[in-house]
Write a protein that holds these residues in place. Sequence first.
Motif, PDB file in Angstrom:
ATOM      1  N   THR A  84      -7.936  -1.066   0.467  1.00  0.00           N
ATOM      2  CA  THR A  84      -6.998  -0.919   1.572  1.00  0.00           C
ATOM      3  C   THR A  84      -6.072  -2.127   1.691  1.00  0.00           C
ATOM      4  OG1 THR A  84      -8.502  -1.978   3.144  1.00  0.00           O
ATOM      5  CG2 THR A  84      -8.715   0.409   2.851  1.00  0.00           C
ATOM      6  N   SER A  85      -4.985  -1.951   2.441  1.00  0.00           N
ATOM      7  CA  SER A  85      -4.084  -3.067   2.695  1.00  0.00           C
ATOM      8  C   SER A  85      -4.785  -4.138   3.519  1.00  0.00           C
ATOM      9  CB  SER A  85      -2.826  -2.578   3.421  1.00  0.00           C
ATOM     10  OG  SER A  85      -3.117  -2.109   4.719  1.00  0.00           O
ATOM     11  N   LYS A 140       0.823  -1.204   0.000  1.00  0.00           N
ATOM     12  CA  LYS A 140       0.000   0.000   0.000  1.00  0.00           C
ATOM     13  C   LYS A 140       0.863   1.262   0.000  1.00  0.00           C
ATOM     14  CE  LYS A 140      -3.932   2.101   0.104  1.00  0.00           C
ATOM     15  NZ  LYS A 140      -4.861   1.999  -1.045  1.00  0.00           N
ATOM     16  N   ALA A 195      -3.928  -2.320  -4.904  1.00  0.00           N
ATOM     17  CA  ALA A 195      -3.517  -1.362  -3.872  1.00  0.00           C
ATOM     18  C   ALA A 195      -4.004   0.049  -4.167  1.00  0.00           C
ATOM     19  CB  ALA A 195      -1.998  -1.372  -3.737  1.00  0.00           C
TER      20      ALA A 195
END
Length: 309
Positions: free
Chosen positions: A88-89, A21, A84
Amino acid sequence: MPYLVLAFLSLLWGTSFLLIKIASQSFDGAAFAFGRSGIAAAALVGAALVMRAKWPRAPRLWGKMAALATAGQALPFLLFGIAAHMTTSADMALMMGAMPIFTFVIARLFGLNEVWNARAALGLALGLAGVAISLASPLVSAGAAAQSAPGLGRALALLGALGFAAGALLSRDVSREIGAAMTATGSMLISTALLFVLMLVTEGAPSPGALLTKPIGPLAALVALGVFNTALAYFVYFRLIASAGATFAALNNYIVPCLGLLAGAWALGEPVGPSSWLGLAGVLGGVVLTGTAASASRVIAARASAGAE
């Protein structure tokens, strides 16, 4: 010992999504994937030279590594690099939790000695339900952590997890023949070549000077991801597959989604809603059930073998 190795691998991969990310802030999907594989390949080649490892010569081994590189490295790297920019991560880590279930299903479909019983069927159904909940869950906040297309990003990450599952099974035989170090090195070199061609086609030749304009944070994240979370992790991963099997190695995803969720929430302030935790519970419950079904398969096979002797 295998469980300690599994825990170490889980720590490496559990923090990967945070680094992905951060790196994606300055690198698009193709550039990210090429950079990650290129850095990892350089680290692995350096280690191979120091170890004076012998390069495989048989074309069939390079063919197997090419299949592994395509399905299990280059494609997932690209998919996660694109995802990414969309989600979100934490979401990416959550989708990765489905990898052991994919590994089990692929192994079962291709007759790789995975047992199929009520426990395995329930585990598969529970895991898929968890994935469905995770795919459909909304972001908690529309603030800075909100992304452009979270649903599509999650779907791409899920396809990436499927690629990693295929790679785990493809690497099993070749890593036993030539060792974990050379399997990781050879396949990563092929991945880098494939992604370099993709870069040439889509963006033109990469400019080394352009790296000087990148912020230090994303650049450092990409380097760390390539050296530790890819090169070192793949070396450990392939050794674990060769010694304990692909299904056991895939069980690192008991821990990976949890670490990914926590890392994203702690470092980036990413929102994690109740539906995400519910989806994670379903995925991990499915992993537990399919994992114990796989363990039962190995016990049955071992007893049958002992009886035949």
